[in-house]
Design an enzyme around this catalytic site. Structure first.
Site, short mmCIF file in Angstrom:
data_model
loop_
_atom_site.label_atom_id
_atom_site.label_comp_id
_atom_site.label_asym_id
_atom_site.label_seq_id
_atom_site.Cartn_x
_atom_site.Cartn_y
_atom_site.Cartn_z
N PHE A 22 0.87 -1.18 0.00
CA PHE A 22 0.00 0.00 0.00
C PHE A 22 0.90 1.23 0.00
CE2 PHE A 22 -3.22 2.95 1.55
CZ PHE A 22 -4.32 2.54 0.83
N PHE A 57 -0.03 -2.95 8.04
CA PHE A 57 -0.59 -3.76 9.13
C PHE A 57 -0.10 -5.20 9.08
CE2 PHE A 57 -3.90 -5.86 11.63
CZ PHE A 57 -4.00 -5.00 12.71
N ALA A 80 4.65 2.81 4.21
CA ALA A 80 4.20 4.18 4.45
C ALA A 80 2.73 4.17 4.84
CB ALA A 80 4.40 5.02 3.20
N SER A 85 -8.65 10.99 6.41
CA SER A 85 -9.67 11.75 7.13
C SER A 85 -10.34 10.95 8.25
CB SER A 85 -10.73 12.25 6.15
OG SER A 85 -11.32 11.16 5.47
N THR A 86 -9.91 9.70 8.46
CA THR A 86 -10.51 8.88 9.51
C THR A 86 -9.45 8.49 10.54
OG1 THR A 86 -10.07 6.75 8.45
CG2 THR A 86 -12.10 7.90 7.79
N HIS A 88 -8.47 5.56 11.15
CA HIS A 88 -7.79 4.34 10.71
C HIS A 88 -6.27 4.49 10.80
CE1 HIS A 88 -7.35 0.60 8.46
NE2 HIS A 88 -6.50 1.21 7.67
#
EC number: 2.5.1.78
Length: 154
Positions: A22, A57, A80, A85-86, A88
């Protein structure tokens, strides 16, 4: 009084690298830096193994598998996590850092935290090879130094 320090001589050392896919553009640059750091300090290409995982993760699990193997003197964890905006981001950063630290303590091997945790993509780019250096390279050098320090202490 005895003073122990690790050196950067890496002949004969073997390293595993775990990279989160990711934000792959950043992870790839960190990986390039880590490989460069290892090779510049004498690690042979055949003594470097790379495992790609879906995201940050998942890094600790594969890092643990590598750290448990007698094949590796150390493991370098790269990836990285960029704030969105959450909440998480907070959970991922917390668990990845705890997981990597836990693997190092459980295995007794250097498991280096080279996962960028940034507020913006620009900050990540800066730390993956532009004006703030390459944290992958720095992580590789830390892995060499820590592997040697552990070998020195016995």
């Amino acid at each position: 009084m005895n003073i122990f320090e690790g050196n950067l001589v890496s002949e004969g050392l073997k390293f595993g690298i775990v990279v989160g896919r990711f934000n792959e553009f950043i992870g790839g640059k960190l990986l390039e830096g880590a490989i460069d750091g290892l090779k510049r300090h004498g690690v042979k290409e055949e003594d470097i193994d790379i495992a790609w995982v879906p995201g940050a993760f998942e890094i600790p699990l594969i890092a643990k598998k590598m750290a448990k193997s007698p094949k590796y003197d150390g493991v370098i964890c790269l990836g990285a996590v960029i704030k969105g905006s959450t909440s998480h981001y907070d959970y991922v950063c917390s668990e990845v850092s705890k997981g990597i630290a836990s693997v190092s303590l459980e295995s007794g091997k250097p498991v280096i935290f080279g996962v960028l945790t940034t507020n913006t993509i620009e900050q990540a780019i800066e730390r993956a090879g532009t004006k703030a250096g390459n944290k992958g390279y720095e992580s590789a050098v830390s892995a060499i130094e820590m592997a040697n320090l552990l070998n020195t202490i016995g």
